[in-house]
Write an enzyme that holds these catalytic residues in place. Sequence first.
Site, PDB file in Angstrom:
ATOM      1  N   ASP A  64      -1.136  -4.754   5.800  1.00 42.60           N
ATOM      2  CA  ASP A  64      -2.013  -5.718   5.151  1.00 42.60           C
ATOM      3  C   ASP A  64      -1.835  -5.952   3.864  1.00 42.60           C
ATOM      4  O   ASP A  64      -1.176  -5.198   3.047  1.00 42.60           O
ATOM      5  CB  ASP A  64      -3.481  -5.114   5.457  1.00 42.60           C
ATOM      6  CG  ASP A  64      -3.595  -3.764   4.628  1.00 42.60           C
ATOM      7  OD1 ASP A  64      -2.663  -2.871   5.057  1.00 42.60           O
ATOM      8  OD2 ASP A  64      -4.473  -3.591   4.292  1.00 42.60           O
ATOM      9  N   GLU A  65      -2.116  -6.993   3.154  1.00 44.94           N
ATOM     10  CA  GLU A  65      -2.263  -7.320   1.606  1.00 44.94           C
ATOM     11  C   GLU A  65      -0.786  -6.785   0.978  1.00 44.94           C
ATOM     12  O   GLU A  65      -1.011  -6.413  -0.110  1.00 44.94           O
ATOM     13  CB  GLU A  65      -3.495  -6.338   1.119  1.00 44.94           C
ATOM     14  CG  GLU A  65      -4.873  -6.717   1.724  1.00 44.94           C
ATOM     15  CD  GLU A  65      -6.033  -5.711   0.928  1.00 44.94           C
ATOM     16  OE1 GLU A  65      -6.889  -6.226   0.968  1.00 44.94           O
ATOM     17  OE2 GLU A  65      -5.515  -4.574   0.743  1.00 44.94           O
ATOM     18  N   ALA A  66       0.186  -7.349   1.550  1.00 47.24           N
ATOM     19  CA  ALA A  66       1.485  -7.148   1.080  1.00 47.24           C
ATOM     20  C   ALA A  66       1.581  -8.123   0.083  1.00 47.24           C
ATOM     21  O   ALA A  66       2.771  -8.934   0.313  1.00 47.24           O
ATOM     22  CB  ALA A  66       2.383  -7.057   2.286  1.00 47.24           C
ATOM     23  N   HIS A 114       0.771  -1.119  -0.003  1.00 44.55           N
ATOM     24  CA  HIS A 114       0.100  -0.057   0.103  1.00 44.55           C
ATOM     25  C   HIS A 114       0.886   1.251   0.058  1.00 44.55           C
ATOM     26  O   HIS A 114       0.266   2.224   0.733  1.00 44.55           O
ATOM     27  CB  HIS A 114      -1.132  -0.096   1.239  1.00 44.55           C
ATOM     28  CG  HIS A 114      -2.111  -1.088   1.034  1.00 44.55           C
ATOM     29  ND1 HIS A 114      -3.296  -0.814   0.334  1.00 44.55           N
ATOM     30  CD2 HIS A 114      -2.013  -2.418   1.679  1.00 44.55           C
ATOM     31  CE1 HIS A 114      -4.009  -1.936   0.594  1.00 44.55           C
ATOM     32  NE2 HIS A 114      -3.187  -2.838   1.249  1.00 44.55           N
TER      33      HIS A 114
END
Length: 587
Positions: free
Chosen positions: A338-340, A275
Amino acid sequence: MKTSSARRLGRALAVLALIGAGTQLTPAAAATPALQSIVPVPVSVTPAAGVAFPLVSTTKIVTEAGSAPAKQVGDYLAGVLRPSTGFALPVSDAPAPVPSDSIALLLSGAPSTVGAQGYQLVSTASSVTVRAQTADGLFAGVQTLRQLLPGRVESPSAQTGPWTVPGATIVDYPRFGYRGAMLDVARHFHPVATVKRYLDQLAQYKINNLHLHLADDQGWRIQIDSWPRLATYGGSTQVGGGAGGYYTKAQYTDIVNYAASRHITIIPEIDLPGHVNAALASYAELNCNGVAPALRTDTAVGYSSLCISKDITYTFVADVLRELAALTPGPYLHIGGDEASSTSAADYVTFMNKVLPLVAATGKSAVGWHDIAKATLPASASPQFWGTTTSDSGVSTAVSRGSKVILSPANKAYLDMKYNSSTPIGLSWAGYIEVQDAYNWNPGTYLSGVGESAVRGVESPLWTETVVTPADIDYLAFPRLAAHAELGWSPWPTHDWTAFRTRLGAQAPRWVAQSLNFYRSSQIPWDTGGTTNPGTCADPAWSASQVYTGGNVVSHNGHKWTAKWWTQGEEPGTTGQWGVWTDNGAC
Ligand code: TNX
């Protein structure tokens, strides 16, 4: 099984129902007596039958003598009550004994059960006395006091009284010390005024933490002096390609101070190591290939990663965390995590093992989305659970090592999920979340391996891919935020959907007075102010002051209209924001 406090509450409400019949109440108040309408429901409410405190033009607010924090709570209360009542409500040090015709906010004499955040409120014919051990507790008591007054007290303009507080003794304190909300100011930038408006709303429901998601692929929203292009370039756009924006340090400090005046702690988040497109676009040297990507305004996730093998990555992270920590009085820094999906599993752990000590070096404790539990966490770090399942081995392992968990299960707590398929904004990847779904879960038993004592609290995230205006924030946050606030504050034995929906419905006049654009869920019996005459096509026409509920029919401009849900002041044909009126054709 009910606890004694829940039984006490039940009895109290039964008594209230009886006394309500005999007292001078407006139709609206009779439908929802104030002591029955408090959200979050207090630990215990004992009505004093036939007793009421009249708030009048001579009423004074007196606060613990010599205490600046108590005086500030008094000034805040006066600020809430003056516009609608038109009363002077002077605030001064409390003499002993407390004079009659006063609201007293005192830091002595509270029962020890109220702890650091709770309060005792006693209203009699001559005074209202809030006692607490801290100014936080007084502030919580003041929120309850607001709800004991008619909803129109929340109006920014002068209203007609009477202003009466029912007689009672309330003893109240939170189930969890942490009650949070998150606002994503990265996907769409939200200016300081919007954040302050949200802080005011959060405070009413005893939420004491606001987590600001300050950086994501589409924008970097906080000035960092050692890396200035993060804000000036990385903050220059947003989802959809609008102008974006960022907070200067002075503006961020203004938010922090405003939050503190509402007894709310700001938790800043820089999402790492994914992100980060806005940062990568701002500084070529942060990229493994040394090439800055373009700014992005789409809503894809998982494509960006800091360069785990470069030393400059950790200089960058240390600089940002140091500057952020210096601006932030609260105990937490949120590092995302998150969501790496563009960072390998091994690199992710390497990164977290280097960054967690950088957080510790600032003197703060780390919070991260629960993905961070893939690394071995220090007990001071809190994973924030955002999954849609009820077990996570990383989180339960972190708990066994002493970490406390913040609960934001996406299918219960995400404020950006639509209510149903026709909700005009929001997402639905975690499902639709109606008010009852938001309310019906128990944070103390929700995740396996995470018992009540391992829960730091509940937080309601509002991601803003589709959220642009303050009205959008209102619409997705309310009423679900109030449901989450009750899960975080009220003892579990009071949990009761049937009772809750009535109490929630009683908030409507307050929200109308505050021009809060809440979602009129058909699950909730919204308080219509006691009005029942909707008019007909042939006879009385639409009126701006009349409250209509779903199914009511009116005539207006020669057409017949049916209300889809609770509405007031939204003109048929011109509609409210999303068309509350169905046009049934010419009369
Ligand atoms: C998942 S939840 C995300 C965010 C999105 C959100 C939309 C989480 C930690 N990451 O990047 O904005 O879904 O609901």
